[in-house]
Design a protein around this motif. Structure first.
Motif, mmCIF file in Angstrom:
data_model
loop_
_atom_site.group_PDB
_atom_site.id
_atom_site.type_symbol
_atom_site.label_atom_id
_atom_site.label_comp_id
_atom_site.label_asym_id
_atom_site.label_seq_id
_atom_site.Cartn_x
_atom_site.Cartn_y
_atom_site.Cartn_z
ATOM 1 N N LEU A 7 0.836 -1.189 0.000
ATOM 2 C CA LEU A 7 0.000 0.000 0.000
ATOM 3 C C LEU A 7 0.875 1.244 0.000
ATOM 4 O O LEU A 7 1.477 1.610 1.003
ATOM 5 C CB LEU A 7 -0.941 -0.034 1.202
ATOM 6 N N TRP A 8 0.963 1.825 -1.154
ATOM 7 C CA TRP A 8 1.719 3.031 -1.481
ATOM 8 C C TRP A 8 3.214 2.720 -1.569
ATOM 9 O O TRP A 8 3.655 1.581 -1.452
ATOM 10 C CB TRP A 8 1.439 4.173 -0.496
ATOM 11 N N ASN A 9 3.982 3.751 -1.850
ATOM 12 C CA ASN A 9 5.425 3.646 -2.015
ATOM 13 C C ASN A 9 6.079 4.846 -1.343
ATOM 14 O O ASN A 9 5.708 5.992 -1.631
ATOM 15 C CB ASN A 9 5.790 3.633 -3.510
ATOM 16 N N GLU A 10 6.989 4.600 -0.415
ATOM 17 C CA GLU A 10 7.737 5.642 0.289
ATOM 18 C C GLU A 10 6.826 6.763 0.812
ATOM 19 O O GLU A 10 6.986 7.933 0.451
ATOM 20 C CB GLU A 10 8.846 6.192 -0.609
ATOM 21 N N PRO A 11 5.897 6.420 1.681
ATOM 22 C CA PRO A 11 4.953 7.439 2.158
ATOM 23 C C PRO A 11 5.591 8.528 3.006
ATOM 24 O O PRO A 11 4.975 9.587 3.188
ATOM 25 C CB PRO A 11 3.947 6.620 2.978
ATOM 26 N N ASN A 12 6.789 8.293 3.528
ATOM 27 C CA ASN A 12 7.471 9.340 4.311
ATOM 28 C C ASN A 12 8.500 10.104 3.492
ATOM 29 O O ASN A 12 9.361 10.785 4.043
ATOM 30 C CB ASN A 12 8.125 8.744 5.560
ATOM 31 N N ASN A 13 8.399 10.001 2.172
ATOM 32 C CA ASN A 13 9.285 10.699 1.252
ATOM 33 C C ASN A 13 8.449 11.695 0.455
ATOM 34 O O ASN A 13 7.454 11.312 -0.177
ATOM 35 C CB ASN A 13 9.966 9.696 0.315
ATOM 36 N N LYS A 14 8.824 12.954 0.479
ATOM 37 C CA LYS A 14 8.025 13.985 -0.191
ATOM 38 C C LYS A 14 7.872 13.733 -1.674
ATOM 39 O O LYS A 14 6.923 14.237 -2.304
ATOM 40 C CB LYS A 14 8.648 15.359 0.066
ATOM 41 N N SER A 15 8.776 12.980 -2.281
ATOM 42 C CA SER A 15 8.641 12.664 -3.700
ATOM 43 C C SER A 15 7.447 11.760 -3.983
ATOM 44 O O SER A 15 7.041 11.617 -5.140
ATOM 45 C CB SER A 15 9.925 12.000 -4.213
ATOM 46 N N HIS A 16 6.890 11.131 -2.925
ATOM 47 C CA HIS A 16 5.792 10.178 -3.129
ATOM 48 C C HIS A 16 4.556 10.468 -2.293
ATOM 49 O O HIS A 16 3.498 9.888 -2.567
ATOM 50 C CB HIS A 16 6.297 8.762 -2.851
ATOM 51 N N TRP A 17 4.652 11.328 -1.289
ATOM 52 C CA TRP A 17 3.482 11.698 -0.495
ATOM 53 C C TRP A 17 3.630 13.155 -0.079
ATOM 54 O O TRP A 17 4.638 13.540 0.513
ATOM 55 C CB TRP A 17 3.363 10.814 0.748
ATOM 56 N N ALA A 18 2.637 13.957 -0.397
ATOM 57 C CA ALA A 18 2.689 15.392 -0.109
ATOM 58 C C ALA A 18 2.346 15.622 1.362
ATOM 59 O O ALA A 18 1.239 16.038 1.710
ATOM 60 C CB ALA A 18 1.725 16.143 -1.026
ATOM 61 N N PHE A 19 3.329 15.355 2.225
ATOM 62 C CA PHE A 19 3.011 15.415 3.650
ATOM 63 C C PHE A 19 2.861 16.839 4.174
ATOM 64 O O PHE A 19 2.451 17.032 5.320
ATOM 65 C CB PHE A 19 3.999 14.606 4.495
ATOM 66 N N GLU A 20 3.150 17.854 3.351
ATOM 67 C CA GLU A 20 2.785 19.208 3.766
ATOM 68 C C GLU A 20 1.259 19.362 3.800
ATOM 69 O O GLU A 20 0.728 20.226 4.517
ATOM 70 C CB GLU A 20 3.408 20.253 2.837
ATOM 71 N N GLU A 21 0.547 18.519 3.043
ATOM 72 C CA GLU A 21 -0.919 18.497 3.085
ATOM 73 C C GLU A 21 -1.443 17.551 4.160
ATOM 74 O O GLU A 21 -2.640 17.550 4.454
ATOM 75 C CB GLU A 21 -1.475 18.055 1.718
ATOM 76 N N ASP A 22 -0.560 16.758 4.712
ATOM 77 C CA ASP A 22 -0.950 15.731 5.695
ATOM 78 C C ASP A 22 0.198 15.563 6.691
ATOM 79 O O ASP A 22 0.825 14.511 6.770
ATOM 80 C CB ASP A 22 -1.232 14.409 4.949
ATOM 81 N N PRO A 23 0.503 16.618 7.462
ATOM 82 C CA PRO A 23 1.752 16.647 8.243
ATOM 83 C C PRO A 23 1.870 15.568 9.305
ATOM 84 O O PRO A 23 2.981 15.173 9.660
ATOM 85 C CB PRO A 23 1.746 18.048 8.860
ATOM 86 N N GLU A 24 0.777 15.058 9.799
ATOM 87 C CA GLU A 24 0.828 13.989 10.802
ATOM 88 C C GLU A 24 0.534 12.615 10.193
ATOM 89 O O GLU A 24 0.440 11.626 10.909
ATOM 90 C CB GLU A 24 -0.164 14.280 11.934
ATOM 91 N N TRP A 25 0.361 12.573 8.886
ATOM 92 C CA TRP A 25 0.057 11.337 8.166
ATOM 93 C C TRP A 25 -1.257 10.700 8.612
ATOM 94 O O TRP A 25 -1.461 9.496 8.466
ATOM 95 C CB TRP A 25 1.201 10.321 8.267
ATOM 96 N N ALA A 26 -2.173 11.513 9.120
ATOM 97 C CA ALA A 26 -3.477 10.979 9.515
ATOM 98 C C ALA A 26 -4.266 10.523 8.294
ATOM 99 O O ALA A 26 -4.922 9.466 8.317
ATOM 100 C CB ALA A 26 -4.264 12.028 10.294
#
Length: 314
Positions: A7-26
């Protein structure tokens, strides 16, 4: 042929998950939980794996455990490239695995590990041998990244493109084969480590390398293959025809299929790294792919033979 899903690829890498839109990964955790439950409803026998993390970060695993995501899964995964990108040395691999094993009881896969030939092919020869020495027997599944170099005409999936300097260009030299299919120096050594070591090879939409790749994988003795089916690609014209061709070609391998990449019109922002506005839509995509390519059993023991309904391809 599909024995596991990622389920997904490198979710803690900004190249694969825009964690600025989801800073706590909720949002990521909720999406993972919903997708996992949808997949398990279709085929409970499949091993479900959290998308391989990069960097290797035990705090991220603790976050996923705290949000309930790990309780839904059967394994977690890490990615490591110490000779190219990571800020640690190759001999630290066992310690990096222990960092994750210390915070979860789930098996820890290495779903991507590799060495570029950006500087010299001899570096990859050394890196392959040393990686095998350090990882074989320490992780239940290891996927070497990758079989082919990334064609220079295609962009690498990374954050800042050419602004990353040589770090960006290393993406194009990770294969055991050059872009034209000719072998590099490390290729003859790879069969020493199969079938214990698998390969991760991403196939792009209507990838011209598919058939040649399958033959190479067979010749190298590869049994375990990690690849992907893109949620974003599902909305292209003729997407299911391509997916069918890809998955049919991979019959005979134990496939870990990775589900990832948000369609632009379904994200909080119009980008493939975006959290989806409705995580249920990602779960529905995952369930549809399992019904089509890895159907399980109904409560009456009858295989789910019906194909998944196609999403609107417009």
């Amino acid at each position: 042929m599909i024995d596991s899903v990622m389920l997904w690829n490198e979710p803690n890498n900004k190249s694969h998950w825009a964690f600025e839109e989801d800073p706590e990964w909720a949002a990521f955790a909720e999406m993972t939980i919903q997708a996992s439950r949808a997949i398990r409803a279709e085929n409970p026998a499949l091993v479900q794996v959290l998308g391989g993390i990069s960097p290797i970060d035990p705090q991220f695993m603790l976050n996923m455990a705290g949000k309930g995501a790990l309780a839904e899964l059967d394994a977690v995964a890490v990615h490591g490239f110490p000779l190219d990108w990571n800020h640690w040395q190759i001999h630290e691999w066992p310690d990096k695995l222990k960092e994750i094993q210390a915070v979860t009881d789930l098996p820890v896969w290495v779903s991507e590990v590799g060495v570029s030939t950006f500087g010299a092919e001899e570096v990859q020869v050394f890196g392959l041998k040393r990686t095998a020495e350090l990882l074989l027997g320490r992780a239940p599944r290891i996927h070497w990244y990758s079989l082919y170099d990334l064609p220079r005409a295609w962009p690498a999936t990374t954050r800042h493109k050419e602004a990353e300097g040589s770090a960006y260009y290393r993406h194009f030299y990770m294969g055991l084969l050059r872009e034209d299919g000719s072998p590099k120096l490390a290729l003859p050594d790879f069969p020493q480590y199969t079938p214990e070591m698998g390969i991760c090879q991403w196939f792009h939409f209507e990838d011209h390398r598919l058939d040649d790749a399958v033959q190479w994988l067979r010749d190298l003795g590869v049994k375990h293959l990690r690849t992907g089916l893109s949620w974003a690609d599902y909305y292209r014209p003729n997407a299911l025809a391509w997916f069918d061709r890809q998955m049919q070609a991979l019959e005979g391998f134990h496939v870990t299929v990775t589900f990832c990449f948000t369609p632009e019109d379904k994200g909080i922002i119009p980008h493939h790294t975006s959290p989806p506005r409705d995580p249920r839509e990602f779960a529905d995509f995952c369930a549809a792919m399992i019904r089509r390519y890895a159907p399980g059993q109904t409560m009456h023991g009858v295989p789910r033979a019906e194909p998944a309904p196609a999403l609107d391809q417009a």
